[in-house]
Design a protein around this motif. Structure first.
Motif, PDB file in Angstrom:
ATOM      1  N   GLN A  22      87.604  58.895 102.678  1.00 29.13           N
ATOM      2  CA  GLN A  22      88.059  57.667 103.316  1.00 29.13           C
ATOM      3  C   GLN A  22      88.821  56.783 102.336  1.00 29.13           C
ATOM      4  O   GLN A  22      89.820  56.147 102.690  1.00 29.13           O
ATOM      5  CB  GLN A  22      86.858  56.899 103.883  1.00 29.13           C
ATOM      6  CG  GLN A  22      87.242  55.781 104.846  1.00 29.13           C
ATOM      7  CD  GLN A  22      87.948  56.296 106.089  1.00 29.13           C
ATOM      8  OE1 GLN A  22      87.647  57.375 106.584  1.00 29.13           O
ATOM      9  NE2 GLN A  22      88.907  55.531 106.589  1.00 29.13           N
ATOM     10  N   GLU A  23      88.362  56.738 101.084  1.00 29.36           N
ATOM     11  CA  GLU A  23      89.036  55.921 100.068  1.00 29.36           C
ATOM     12  C   GLU A  23      90.443  56.442  99.800  1.00 29.36           C
ATOM     13  O   GLU A  23      91.392  55.665  99.700  1.00 29.36           O
ATOM     14  CB  GLU A  23      88.215  55.927  98.766  1.00 29.36           C
ATOM     15  CG  GLU A  23      88.817  55.050  97.665  1.00 29.36           C
ATOM     16  CD  GLU A  23      87.952  55.043  96.418  1.00 29.36           C
ATOM     17  OE1 GLU A  23      88.494  54.709  95.349  1.00 29.36           O
ATOM     18  OE2 GLU A  23      86.752  55.369  96.506  1.00 29.36           O
ATOM     19  N   THR A  24      90.572  57.759  99.695  1.00 34.55           N
ATOM     20  CA  THR A  24      91.892  58.353  99.460  1.00 34.55           C
ATOM     21  C   THR A  24      92.822  58.091 100.633  1.00 34.55           C
ATOM     22  O   THR A  24      94.023  57.848 100.447  1.00 34.55           O
ATOM     23  CB  THR A  24      91.762  59.869  99.239  1.00 34.55           C
ATOM     24  OG1 THR A  24      90.868  60.117  98.158  1.00 34.55           O
ATOM     25  CG2 THR A  24      93.117  60.499  98.930  1.00 34.55           C
ATOM     26  N   GLN A  25      92.270  58.119 101.853  1.00 34.81           N
ATOM     27  CA  GLN A  25      93.089  57.907 103.029  1.00 34.81           C
ATOM     28  C   GLN A  25      93.633  56.478 103.098  1.00 34.81           C
ATOM     29  O   GLN A  25      94.718  56.252 103.645  1.00 34.81           O
ATOM     30  CB  GLN A  25      92.279  58.222 104.291  1.00 34.81           C
ATOM     31  CG  GLN A  25      91.975  59.699 104.442  1.00 34.81           C
ATOM     32  CD  GLN A  25      91.441  60.038 105.812  1.00 34.81           C
ATOM     33  OE1 GLN A  25      92.190  60.146 106.783  1.00 34.81           O
ATOM     34  NE2 GLN A  25      90.123  60.196 105.903  1.00 34.81           N
ATOM     35  N   ILE A  83     100.225  57.581 110.095  1.00 34.60           N
ATOM     36  CA  ILE A  83      99.788  56.349 109.432  1.00 34.60           C
ATOM     37  C   ILE A  83      98.532  55.796 110.104  1.00 34.60           C
ATOM     38  O   ILE A  83      97.569  55.411 109.429  1.00 34.60           O
ATOM     39  CB  ILE A  83     100.924  55.299 109.466  1.00 34.60           C
ATOM     40  CG1 ILE A  83     102.098  55.777 108.607  1.00 34.60           C
ATOM     41  CG2 ILE A  83     100.425  53.943 108.958  1.00 34.60           C
ATOM     42  CD1 ILE A  83     103.335  54.909 108.727  1.00 34.60           C
ATOM     43  N   ALA A  84      98.532  55.759 111.434  1.00 36.85           N
ATOM     44  CA  ALA A  84      97.369  55.253 112.167  1.00 36.85           C
ATOM     45  C   ALA A  84      96.147  56.137 111.941  1.00 36.85           C
ATOM     46  O   ALA A  84      95.015  55.635 111.837  1.00 36.85           O
ATOM     47  CB  ALA A  84      97.688  55.156 113.657  1.00 36.85           C
ATOM     48  N   ASP A  85      96.366  57.457 111.833  1.00 34.54           N
ATOM     49  CA  ASP A  85      95.249  58.389 111.655  1.00 34.54           C
ATOM     50  C   ASP A  85      94.546  58.219 110.309  1.00 34.54           C
ATOM     51  O   ASP A  85      93.377  58.597 110.167  1.00 34.54           O
ATOM     52  CB  ASP A  85      95.745  59.839 111.785  1.00 34.54           C
ATOM     53  CG  ASP A  85      95.910  60.249 113.237  1.00 34.54           C
ATOM     54  OD1 ASP A  85      95.417  59.519 114.119  1.00 34.54           O
ATOM     55  OD2 ASP A  85      96.545  61.295 113.493  1.00 34.54           O
ATOM     56  N   PHE A  86      95.245  57.693 109.319  1.00 34.85           N
ATOM     57  CA  PHE A  86      94.607  57.466 108.020  1.00 34.85           C
ATOM     58  C   PHE A  86      93.468  56.446 108.119  1.00 34.85           C
ATOM     59  O   PHE A  86      92.595  56.397 107.253  1.00 34.85           O
ATOM     60  CB  PHE A  86      95.634  56.982 106.986  1.00 34.85           C
ATOM     61  CG  PHE A  86      96.537  58.069 106.475  1.00 34.85           C
ATOM     62  CD1 PHE A  86      96.022  59.265 106.014  1.00 34.85           C
ATOM     63  CD2 PHE A  86      97.910  57.893 106.458  1.00 34.85           C
ATOM     64  CE1 PHE A  86      96.852  60.280 105.555  1.00 34.85           C
ATOM     65  CE2 PHE A  86      98.748  58.893 105.996  1.00 34.85           C
ATOM     66  CZ  PHE A  86      98.216  60.087 105.536  1.00 34.85           C
TER      67      PHE A  86
END
Length: 305
Positions: A22-25, A83-86
């Protein structure tokens, strides 16, 4: 449409994305958002500059503006959802959303391929037949180039989607990418797809490879012709050609690696998918602007209004 619905028991696909962290995303979200904003601003600047600046009312810049429009459309097919999926833990896309992504990716990709060939023809005539340039590259020919690009994109994507519309999807629905790609989705079908994979290779991979080789040969001929011109003219022509060659390499390179190899030996590289759909539309305006004094001057005049 009914054929796909009858043969398919799944309603959505799961996209694995670039990372499970999650942090990388969050970092990817910031990077991709910045890049996409730059894509929109950069390509719109070129389109608007060509439309409103009379210094750029020439065939070369007319084709360049259309290339920027194709880049803007190509990047907008999947990038906003990426972008939204991140920001989402579970990344899914509906069956028809997936089909739409593949349709428009190949539509704008095929159209851009045809447009790059048209731009090479324009430069070839300008360099190798300068006295006949205005006669050969007329307004009518330019319109024909643009119409041919759109028709080529439609024929290309229609032929690609014909491979997948009748396939049954009843097993795994996990796509190991950031968006739906034909070469990945077709492998999820509940049937033997080896022959279809070969058709996709021939339709996308070999076509891209042949076009790329022919374009490189034409640019080599142009560079050889430039050697006989004056130094000032040669310098400007070489600068223009180098930008064209760079853009052609950035566009065709990833497409060739993605589609030109057998699926049972090579998988689609996520980096190449990102490069093809996001980085190339981002880099193209930079390449043409930095290496073109007239374009830089036009953008400065536009920003001064």
């Amino acid at each position: 449409m009914d054929t796909l619905n009858r043969n398919t028991s799944i309603s959505e696909f799961i996209l694995l994305g670039l990372s499970s962290s999650q942090e990388t995303q969050i970092y990817f979200f910031a990077i991709f958002l910045f890049v996409y904003i730059a894509i929109v601003v950069g390509n719109l600047l070129i389109v608007i500059s060509v439309i409103f600046d009379h210094h750029l009312h020439s065939p070369m810049y007319f084709l360049l503006a259309n290339l920027s429009f194709f880049d803007l459309c190509l990047s907008s097919v999947a990038t906003p959802k990426v972008i939204a999926d991140f920001l989402r833990k579970y990344k899914t896309i509906s069956l028809w959303g997936c089909m739409a992504q593949m349709f428009f990716m190949h539509f704008f990709g095929g159209g851009e391929m045809a447009l790059l060939i048209a731009m090479a023809v324009d430069r070839y005539v300008a360099i190798c037949k300068p006295l006949h340039y205005k006669t050969i590259i007329s307004h009518r020919v330019l319109i024909m180039f643009i119409l041919l690009s759109w028709v080529t994109g439609f024929i290309h994507t229609t032929s690609q989607m014909a491979f997948i519309m009748g396939l049954p999807f009843c097993g795994s629905n996990v796509v190991d990418s950031i968006f739906c790609d034909l070469s990945l989705v077709i492998k999820l079908a509940c049937t033997e797809t080896y022959f279809l994979q070969l058709l996709v290779i021939a339709d996308s991979g070999l076509l891209s490879l042949v076009c790329f080789i022919l374009l490189l040969i034409s640019y080599i001929i142009m560079l050889a012709t430039i050697c006989h011109h004056s130094s000032s003219a040669s310098s400007k022509a070489v600068s223009t050609l180098s930008a064209h060659i760079t853009v052609v390499t950035l566009f065709f390179g990833p497409a060739i690696f993605i589609y030109a190899f057998p699926f049972n030996s090579y998988s689609v590289d996520k980096f190449l998918s990102v490069f093809y759909s996001v980085l190339t539309p981002f880099l193209n305006p930079i390449i043409y602007t930095l290496r073109n004094q007239e374009m830089k001057a036009a953008i400065k005049r536009l920003s001064s209004y």
